[in-house]
Design a protein around this motif. Structure first.
Motif, short mmCIF file in Angstrom:
data_model
loop_
_atom_site.label_atom_id
_atom_site.label_comp_id
_atom_site.label_asym_id
_atom_site.label_seq_id
_atom_site.Cartn_x
_atom_site.Cartn_y
_atom_site.Cartn_z
N ARG A 48 0.87 -1.18 0.00
CA ARG A 48 0.00 0.00 0.00
C ARG A 48 0.90 1.23 0.00
O ARG A 48 1.84 1.32 0.78
CB ARG A 48 -0.91 0.01 1.22
CG ARG A 48 -1.84 1.20 1.23
CD ARG A 48 -3.19 0.82 1.83
NE ARG A 48 -4.14 1.91 1.73
CZ ARG A 48 -4.98 2.08 0.72
NH1 ARG A 48 -4.97 1.23 -0.30
NH2 ARG A 48 -5.83 3.07 0.70
N TYR A 49 0.61 2.16 -0.90
CA TYR A 49 1.39 3.38 -1.03
C TYR A 49 0.49 4.59 -0.81
O TYR A 49 -0.69 4.57 -1.14
CB TYR A 49 2.01 3.49 -2.42
CG TYR A 49 3.02 2.42 -2.71
CD1 TYR A 49 4.33 2.55 -2.26
CD2 TYR A 49 2.69 1.29 -3.44
CE1 TYR A 49 5.28 1.57 -2.52
CE2 TYR A 49 3.63 0.31 -3.72
CZ TYR A 49 4.92 0.47 -3.24
OH TYR A 49 5.86 -0.51 -3.52
N THR A 50 1.08 5.65 -0.30
CA THR A 50 0.41 6.94 -0.17
C THR A 50 1.31 8.00 -0.78
O THR A 50 2.51 8.01 -0.51
CB THR A 50 0.12 7.28 1.31
OG1 THR A 50 -0.66 6.24 1.89
CG2 THR A 50 -0.62 8.60 1.44
N ARG A 76 -3.76 14.02 -1.72
CA ARG A 76 -3.26 12.85 -1.00
C ARG A 76 -3.97 11.65 -1.63
O ARG A 76 -5.19 11.64 -1.70
CB ARG A 76 -3.62 12.99 0.48
CG ARG A 76 -2.97 11.96 1.38
CD ARG A 76 -3.27 12.25 2.84
NE ARG A 76 -2.40 13.31 3.34
CZ ARG A 76 -1.55 13.17 4.33
NH1 ARG A 76 -1.45 12.02 4.96
NH2 ARG A 76 -0.80 14.18 4.73
N SER A 78 -3.99 7.21 -2.10
CA SER A 78 -3.51 5.92 -1.58
C SER A 78 -4.03 4.79 -2.45
O SER A 78 -5.15 4.86 -2.97
CB SER A 78 -4.01 5.68 -0.16
OG SER A 78 -3.39 6.55 0.73
N ARG A 79 -3.19 3.77 -2.60
CA ARG A 79 -3.62 2.60 -3.36
C ARG A 79 -2.71 1.43 -3.03
O ARG A 79 -1.53 1.61 -2.77
CB ARG A 79 -3.56 2.89 -4.85
CG ARG A 79 -3.92 1.64 -5.66
CD ARG A 79 -4.49 1.88 -7.02
NE ARG A 79 -5.54 2.88 -7.04
CZ ARG A 79 -5.82 3.59 -8.12
NH1 ARG A 79 -5.13 3.45 -9.22
NH2 ARG A 79 -6.79 4.47 -8.09
N THR A 80 -3.29 0.24 -3.09
CA THR A 80 -2.49 -0.98 -2.97
C THR A 80 -2.08 -1.39 -4.38
O THR A 80 -2.91 -1.45 -5.28
CB THR A 80 -3.28 -2.10 -2.28
OG1 THR A 80 -3.62 -1.65 -0.97
CG2 THR A 80 -2.48 -3.38 -2.19
N GLN A 89 -1.57 7.84 -11.30
CA GLN A 89 -2.56 8.70 -10.64
C GLN A 89 -2.54 10.10 -11.28
O GLN A 89 -1.73 10.93 -10.94
CB GLN A 89 -2.26 8.81 -9.14
CG GLN A 89 -3.22 9.70 -8.38
CD GLN A 89 -4.63 9.15 -8.35
OE1 GLN A 89 -4.86 8.02 -7.93
NE2 GLN A 89 -5.59 9.92 -8.83
N TYR A 109 5.11 7.37 0.41
CA TYR A 109 5.22 6.55 1.63
C TYR A 109 4.72 5.15 1.33
O TYR A 109 3.74 4.98 0.60
CB TYR A 109 4.34 7.13 2.75
CG TYR A 109 4.83 8.45 3.26
CD1 TYR A 109 5.70 8.52 4.33
CD2 TYR A 109 4.43 9.64 2.66
CE1 TYR A 109 6.16 9.74 4.81
CE2 TYR A 109 4.89 10.86 3.13
CZ TYR A 109 5.74 10.90 4.20
OH TYR A 109 6.20 12.10 4.66
N ARG A 110 5.40 4.16 1.87
CA ARG A 110 4.86 2.81 1.87
C ARG A 110 4.01 2.73 3.12
O ARG A 110 4.50 2.94 4.22
CB ARG A 110 5.99 1.78 1.90
CG ARG A 110 5.74 0.70 0.87
CD ARG A 110 6.92 -0.16 0.60
NE ARG A 110 7.14 -1.12 1.66
CZ ARG A 110 8.34 -1.51 2.04
NH1 ARG A 110 9.41 -1.05 1.46
NH2 ARG A 110 8.46 -2.38 2.99
N THR A 112 0.78 4.34 5.29
CA THR A 112 0.10 5.63 5.40
C THR A 112 1.13 6.74 5.61
O THR A 112 2.24 6.49 6.05
CB THR A 112 -0.89 5.62 6.59
OG1 THR A 112 -0.16 5.30 7.77
CG2 THR A 112 -2.00 4.61 6.38
N ALA A 113 0.72 7.94 5.29
CA ALA A 113 1.60 9.10 5.43
C ALA A 113 1.23 9.85 6.71
O ALA A 113 0.07 9.87 7.11
CB ALA A 113 1.43 10.03 4.23
#
Length: 138
Positions: A48-50, A76, A78-80, A89, A109-110, A112-113
Motif C-alpha cells: 500500500r502506497y500513499t 493525498r 492511496s492505493r495498494t 494517478q 510513503y509505503r 500511510t503518510a
C-alpha cells in the motif's frame, strides 16, 4: 533480487502515452495543470502506497539554501499496488498564489503518510519548480 519502488512524475504527451518531460513549469494563478504520478511496485508482495502533494512557496538564500516560507497540501492519494504493477494517478494542480520559484513536491510513503509529510519522513520524494503568474504567458 533487489526489491524497490519506482516513483516518477509524468505528463501526457497528447497521444495517451506518459512521458517524463514536458512539465508545465510556467503556470497561471487559478488555472489547472495536469500531471500524473506513477508508482511501480518491484517487490515480491503487494504494497500500500500513499502519495502526498504539496505546493511550497520558497526562497533561495545567498548560500543556495532553500527556505520554505509556506506550504499547502494539495492532494493525498492511496492505493495498494500488486507486485510488478504500476499505479498511474492523474491529478490537477491549481495554484492560487502567484510567485516565482514555487516548488511542487511529491512525497511517497509505503503505508500511510503522517499528517505533515516531509522529505525527512518520506520513502522517496520528487519536486518540480514552477513559476506562477497572474496572467497567462504569451
Amino acid at each position: 533480487d533487489a526489491e524497490f519502488t519506482d516513483f516518477a512524475l509524468l505528463t501526457d504527451n497528447g497521444s495517451s502515452e506518459y512521458v517524463s518531460g514536458d512539465y508545465p513549469t510556467d503556470l497561471t494563478r487559478g488555472q489547472a495543470a495536469n500531471l500524473t504520478v506513477s508508482v511501480e511496485n518491484q517487490r515480491r508482495d503487494a504494497a500500500r502506497y500513499t502519495v502526498v502533494v504539496e505546493l511550497q512557496q520558497v526562497r533561495v538564500t545567498g548560500d543556495d539554501r532553500i527556505r520554505v516560507l509556506s506550504q499547502s497540501e494539495r492532494n493525498r492519494f492511496s492505493r495498494t499496488v500488486g507486485p510488478g504493477q504500476t499505479w498511474y494517478q492523474p491529478h490537477r494542480i491549481r495554484p492560487q498564489q502567484a510567485g516565482r520559484n514555487q516548488r511542487l513536491v511529491y512525497y511517497l510513503y509505503r503505508g500511510t503518510a503522517p499528517d505533515d509529510a516531509s522529505a525527512a519522513t518520506a520513502d522517496r520524494h520528487l519536486q518540480l519548480w514552477v513559476d506562477v503568474s497572474t496572467v497567462p504567458s504569451a
